[in-house]
Design an enzyme around this catalytic site. Structure first.
Site, mmCIF file in Angstrom:
data_model
loop_
_atom_site.group_PDB
_atom_site.id
_atom_site.type_symbol
_atom_site.label_atom_id
_atom_site.label_comp_id
_atom_site.label_asym_id
_atom_site.label_seq_id
_atom_site.Cartn_x
_atom_site.Cartn_y
_atom_site.Cartn_z
ATOM 1 N N ASN A 65 23.153 21.504 8.934
ATOM 2 C CA ASN A 65 23.261 20.881 7.614
ATOM 3 C C ASN A 65 21.957 20.135 7.341
ATOM 4 O O ASN A 65 21.715 19.076 7.902
ATOM 5 C CB ASN A 65 24.462 19.912 7.627
ATOM 6 C CG ASN A 65 24.609 19.160 6.324
ATOM 7 O OD1 ASN A 65 23.943 19.454 5.335
ATOM 8 N ND2 ASN A 65 25.503 18.172 6.318
ATOM 9 N N LYS B 162 21.033 18.749 4.675
ATOM 10 C CA LYS B 162 21.236 17.638 3.725
ATOM 11 C C LYS B 162 20.133 17.633 2.665
ATOM 12 O O LYS B 162 19.651 18.688 2.273
ATOM 13 C CB LYS B 162 21.317 16.311 4.475
ATOM 14 C CG LYS B 162 22.316 16.335 5.622
ATOM 15 C CD LYS B 162 22.648 14.967 6.131
ATOM 16 C CE LYS B 162 23.486 15.086 7.377
ATOM 17 N NZ LYS B 162 24.036 13.828 7.810
ATOM 18 N N HIS C 51 32.417 16.865 3.584
ATOM 19 C CA HIS C 51 31.509 16.106 4.454
ATOM 20 C C HIS C 51 31.686 14.611 4.189
ATOM 21 O O HIS C 51 31.950 14.194 3.064
ATOM 22 C CB HIS C 51 30.063 16.531 4.187
ATOM 23 C CG HIS C 51 29.109 16.002 5.208
ATOM 24 N ND1 HIS C 51 28.615 14.719 5.142
ATOM 25 C CD2 HIS C 51 28.583 16.565 6.319
ATOM 26 C CE1 HIS C 51 27.826 14.527 6.190
ATOM 27 N NE2 HIS C 51 27.781 15.629 6.915
ATOM 28 N N GLU D 216 29.674 12.303 3.822
ATOM 29 C CA GLU D 216 28.816 11.712 2.785
ATOM 30 C C GLU D 216 29.365 11.995 1.393
ATOM 31 O O GLU D 216 29.185 11.195 0.467
ATOM 32 C CB GLU D 216 27.367 12.214 2.967
ATOM 33 C CG GLU D 216 26.727 11.557 4.185
ATOM 34 C CD GLU D 216 25.765 12.429 4.971
ATOM 35 O OE1 GLU D 216 25.265 13.433 4.434
ATOM 36 O OE2 GLU D 216 25.515 12.089 6.148
ATOM 37 N N GLU E 14 34.056 15.672 12.448
ATOM 38 C CA GLU E 14 32.855 14.845 12.443
ATOM 39 C C GLU E 14 33.249 13.373 12.306
ATOM 40 O O GLU E 14 33.453 12.884 11.180
ATOM 41 C CB GLU E 14 31.954 15.229 11.269
ATOM 42 C CG GLU E 14 31.509 16.669 11.281
ATOM 43 C CD GLU E 14 30.197 16.845 10.520
ATOM 44 O OE1 GLU E 14 29.196 17.182 11.155
ATOM 45 O OE2 GLU E 14 30.171 16.604 9.303
ATOM 46 N N GLY F 182 24.669 10.870 12.064
ATOM 47 C CA GLY F 182 23.345 10.311 11.771
ATOM 48 C C GLY F 182 23.087 8.957 12.412
ATOM 49 O O GLY F 182 22.132 8.265 12.066
ATOM 50 N N SER G 95 25.638 13.526 15.583
ATOM 51 C CA SER G 95 24.542 13.240 16.513
ATOM 52 C C SER G 95 24.437 14.241 17.670
ATOM 53 O O SER G 95 24.037 13.879 18.771
ATOM 54 C CB SER G 95 24.648 11.800 17.036
ATOM 55 O OG SER G 95 24.497 10.883 15.965
HETATM 56 C C1 PEP Z 1 26.221 16.092 9.643
HETATM 57 O O1 PEP Z 1 25.690 15.563 8.707
HETATM 58 O O2 PEP Z 1 27.072 16.968 9.463
HETATM 59 C C2 PEP Z 1 25.831 15.654 10.979
HETATM 60 C C3 PEP Z 1 26.596 15.981 11.970
HETATM 61 O O3 PEP Z 1 24.688 14.909 11.079
HETATM 62 P P1 PEP Z 1 23.957 14.437 12.425
HETATM 63 O O4 PEP Z 1 23.915 15.628 13.350
HETATM 64 O O5 PEP Z 1 22.579 14.023 11.998
HETATM 65 O O6 PEP Z 1 24.748 13.316 12.982
#
Ligand code: PEP
Length: 326
Positions: free
Chosen positions: A82, A84, A166, A168, A236, A242, A282
């Site tokens: 992703n 973003k 997601h 966000e 997630e 992040g 992460s």
């Molecule tokens: C994501 O945004 O789906 C995600 C898992 O981000 P990150 O790997 O940066 O934590």
């Protein structure tokens, strides 16, 4: 590697499909198999010989793989990147070039999600080995919806997938469970695969509400979608996205087992078995192998680390961690 230590119900209490302590499970391919005849596996040696003859993913080395870690589901390992709201024409050109030249294990579905404005650039320059996901889609047919992108338009430009739900979009933009469920149903109807995200906030985990939150989000998808055929669930935890605070393999596995059990009880055993449940939060080139070893982790959704081609390739190739080195 930072981790959040709050634990949940022991996974063993959540699933009926775990092997009894002390008795080794049988495997076929990466999976535990009921077809292997335990009576014929009288010694450790014959057990591993049988495993070797059934492995589906194996290094080209002539040394046989001696043992493998089971994969509970029957779906192929899946890794999504992703991107973003990151990148420029130049940085994306470099990332695509790095991905095109990376060596990727064959038995993994790989998807990247560029920002909308770069999808065409990526589609025309990226190897067909990797499919394209959009990061969002509108809830219905396109029209007078300023700033939105419809599922039809995504299909038109060659997207095969869309990331929905997601954190966000949920917590920054304010999309709710029902809205996300309807988006998923519409996207599926336009032949897009859906990477359906779920996950709890830190305060929800600390309040012991992880399963409650995840199940509520799952139910909203289940209530809206006609079929689970083209859905990959991405667990997630919001506190891990992040932040550099990755869930421990045990924490992730615990929720993945619970999600698979929820599907078995509320949808069907077949859907529970074949739906990929991937972990996001992460994930990086240094921690993906340990996470991949867990039986119910069928792949990853990766944010930050997907912006570096070599790291993303390492994460994709962590499917090999499901085999224990000889
Ligand atoms: C994501 O945004 O789906 C995600 C898992 O981000 P990150 O790997 O940066 O934590």
């Amino acid at each position: 590697m930072a981790m959040v230590s709050t634990s949940l119900t022991p996974a063993s209490q959540l699933s009926g499909h775990k092997s009894a302590a002390g008795s080794p499970p049988l495997f076929s391919g990466l999976r535990r198999s009921s077809k292997l005849d335990s009576a014929s596996l009288s010694t450790t040696q014959s057990f591993f010989q049988s495993v070797n003859s059934h492995i589906r993913i194996c290094s080209p080395s002539t040394r046989p793989c001696r043992g493998i870690v089971a994969m509970a589901g029957t779906g192929k390992f899946f890794v999504g990147g992703n991107w973003k709201c990151n990148g420029t024409k130049d940085s994306i050109k470099q990332l695509v070039s790095d991905l095109n030249s990376a060596t990727l294990e064959p038995d993994v579905d790989v998807v990247v999600g560029p920002p909308f404005v770069y999808i065409d650039q990526v589609k025309s320059s990226l190897t067909d080995r990797i499919e394209i996901a959009a990061q969002n889609s509108w809830i219905g047919k396109g029209g007078a919806f300023t700033g939105e992108i419809s599922a039809e338009q995504l299909t038109d430009i060659g997207c095969k997938w869309v990331i929905l739900g997601h954190s966000e979009r949920r917590h920054v933009i304010g999309e709710d469970d029902q809205f996300i469920g309807k988006k998923a149903a519409y996207a599926l109807g336009q032949n897009l695969g859906v990477i359906a995200c779920i996950g709890e906030l830190l305060e929800e985990r600390e309040a012991g509400k992880t399963f409650e939150v995840c199940f509520k989000q799952l139910k909203a998808y289940a209530d809206a979608v006609p079929s689970w055929d083209n859905i990959v669930i991405a667990y997630e935890p919001v506190w891990a996205i992040g932040t550099g605070k990755v869930a421990s393999p045990e924490q992730a596995q615990e929720v993945h087992v619970a999600v698979r059990d929820w599907l078995a009880k509320n949808v069907s055993a077949e859907v529970a078995s074949k739906t990929r449940i991937i972990y996001g939060g992460s994930v990086n080139a240094g921690n993906s192998a340990e996470l991949a070893k867990k039986e119910d982790i069928d792949g990853f959704l990766v944010g930050g680390a997907s912006l570096k081609g070599s790291d993303f390739a390492t994460i994709i190739n962590s499917v090999t961690a499901k085999k224990v080195a000889a």
